[in-house]
Design an enzyme around this catalytic site. Structure first.
Site, short mmCIF file in Angstrom:
data_model
loop_
_atom_site.label_atom_id
_atom_site.label_comp_id
_atom_site.label_asym_id
_atom_site.label_seq_id
_atom_site.Cartn_x
_atom_site.Cartn_y
_atom_site.Cartn_z
N ASN A 13 0.92 -1.15 0.00
CA ASN A 13 0.00 0.00 0.00
C ASN A 13 0.96 1.20 0.00
OD1 ASN A 13 -2.55 1.15 2.40
ND2 ASN A 13 -2.43 1.49 0.21
N ASN A 66 -6.33 10.64 -1.02
CA ASN A 66 -6.43 9.41 -1.79
C ASN A 66 -6.00 9.68 -3.23
OD1 ASN A 66 -7.54 7.48 0.10
ND2 ASN A 66 -9.51 8.56 -0.03
N GLY A 76 -4.10 3.74 8.02
CA GLY A 76 -3.32 2.89 8.92
C GLY A 76 -1.94 2.54 8.39
N ASN A 77 -1.86 2.04 7.17
CA ASN A 77 -0.54 1.77 6.58
C ASN A 77 0.22 3.06 6.41
OD1 ASN A 77 -0.71 -1.06 6.28
ND2 ASN A 77 -2.02 -0.79 4.49
N ASN A 163 -12.30 6.40 9.69
CA ASN A 163 -12.85 6.30 8.33
C ASN A 163 -13.81 5.09 8.28
OD1 ASN A 163 -10.82 4.37 8.50
ND2 ASN A 163 -9.90 4.84 6.55
N HIS A 165 -15.87 1.69 7.22
CA HIS A 165 -15.62 0.37 6.65
C HIS A 165 -16.87 -0.51 6.70
CE1 HIS A 165 -11.22 0.83 6.43
NE2 HIS A 165 -11.39 1.63 7.47
N ASN A 196 -15.16 2.10 2.60
CA ASN A 196 -14.11 1.13 2.29
C ASN A 196 -14.73 -0.26 2.47
OD1 ASN A 196 -11.54 2.85 2.07
ND2 ASN A 196 -12.39 3.56 4.01
N ARG A 215 -12.21 3.13 -0.62
CA ARG A 215 -12.83 4.40 -1.01
C ARG A 215 -11.76 5.32 -1.60
NH1 ARG A 215 -14.96 8.40 3.72
NH2 ARG A 215 -12.75 8.22 4.25
N CYS A 223 -4.65 -2.55 3.64
CA CYS A 223 -5.33 -1.40 4.24
C CYS A 223 -5.32 -1.60 5.75
CB CYS A 223 -6.76 -1.31 3.71
SG CYS A 223 -7.74 -0.02 4.47
N GLY A 226 -8.59 -0.87 7.51
CA GLY A 226 -9.50 -1.95 7.11
C GLY A 226 -9.22 -3.23 7.88
O1 ZDP Z 1 -10.87 5.92 3.98
C1 ZDP Z 1 -10.34 6.01 2.87
O2 ZDP Z 1 -10.79 6.79 2.00
C2 ZDP Z 1 -9.12 5.13 2.57
N1 ZDP Z 1 -8.89 5.03 1.16
C3 ZDP Z 1 -7.95 5.78 3.26
C4 ZDP Z 1 -6.69 4.99 3.16
C5 ZDP Z 1 -6.68 3.81 4.13
C6 ZDP Z 1 -5.38 3.05 4.08
N2 ZDP Z 1 -5.28 2.13 3.00
C7 ZDP Z 1 -5.09 2.34 5.38
O3 ZDP Z 1 -4.09 1.59 5.40
O4 ZDP Z 1 -5.76 2.53 6.39
C8 ZDP Z 1 -4.27 3.95 3.86
#
Ligand code: ZDP
Length: 280
Positions: A13, A66, A76-77, A163, A165, A196, A215, A223, A226
């Protein structure tokens, strides 16, 4: 204008990190971020992350765009990559921890002597209004709730890690047509801030397999938020222990949902790929 950046990834990621310590506003616009994230016409990344000055007594502020230019609350990553980036900027190899201001609250990544990064991701939010979703009653949890998409009634569980999920448990994640279903979940009217989408296969109570449609970014190799949300969903549905390994296409994360304080702890790698300069 030319801008310096460093590319990092956490389990594939990948992010463009920008040293934004001299200004409280991101040095790039969302449109510029879209261009840089393009894998054919730009640098290529799932998002752009800015390391800004801290606020409210924190060490740094993280903001992220994004690859479609939208701004999520958390990543998170990305925050593991940010911790590694800050250590590189500060030129320190000492294991240490940082308090990071995000739109989802204060997060605390910790650099481990092993090279891994552990992040206190805070508490999950579970009420429908907090996700946000219009599924069920606003002040109730959304656990194994029916949702019809592509002529199938899925049983979804919704969790916010700052965010939003939506998690669905399936027999075999390999057979899920993510590129077809992902966009339909993401833009479903039940999710006013979009969503997400994670599909989870329970291999054992301590081992889950996950595929994700993000998302604003589409299919990604991992993610972090996620993975945390998926552990919470697995526990709420009685599918797993509170401490699991989650296997993503890009590799594994260790996630724990501590019973003592309700916080999620995520451990995984964050690796530098290269430094560069690019015209914007
Ligand atoms: O919430 C969003 O719109 C995600 N696309 C943000 C990115 C999440 C991510 N992949 C993670 O690791 O949590 C960076």
């Amino acid at each position: 204008m030319e801008i310096g950046f460093t590319k990092y990834h956490g389990l594939g990621n990948d992010f463009i990190l920008v040293d934004n310590r001299l200004s409280t506003e991101p040095e790039l616009t969302p449109e510029q971020a879209i261009k840089l994230c393009d894998r054919h016409f730009g640098v290529g990344a799932d998002g752009v992350i800015f390391a800004l000055p801290g606020q409210d007594d924190t060490d740094y502020t993280m903001r992220i765009f994004n690859s479609d230019g939208s701004e999520p609350e958390m990543c998170g990553n990305g925050i593991r990559c940010l911790a590694r980036f800050i250590a590189d900027l500060e030129n320190t190899t000492q294991p240490g921890s940082y308090r990071i201001h995000t739109l989802a609250g204060i997060m605390t990544p910790q650099l481990e002597p092993s090279g891994m990064v552990t992040v206190d991701m805070g508490e999950p939010r579970l009420l429908a209004a907090e996700i946000p979703t219009t599924l069920g009653q606003p002040d109730c949890k959304v656990i194994s709730h029916p949702l019809e998409i592509a002529d199938i009634t899925w049983k979804v569980t919704c969790v916010s890690m700052g965010n939003p999920h939506c998690i669905t448990f399936v027999e075999d994640v390999a057979t899920i047509p993510l590129e077809v279903l992902g966009p339909q979940f993401e833009t479903h009217p039940s999710f006013p801030k979009k969503i997400n989408t994670e599909f989870i296969q329970v291999v054992r109570p301590d081992y889950l397999k996950m595929r994700v449609w993000e998302r604003g970014a589409g299919i990604t190799l991992a993610c972090g938020t996620g993975a945390c949300a998926s552990l919470v969903a697995a526990v709420l549905n009685g599918h797993s222990d509170r401490r699991v390994t989650i296997e993503l296409p890009g590799g594994c994360l260790q996630i724990e949902w501590a019973a003592s304080n309700n916080h999620l702890y995520m451990t995984g790698p964050a690796e530098k790929v290269f430094d560069g300069k690019v015209k914007v």
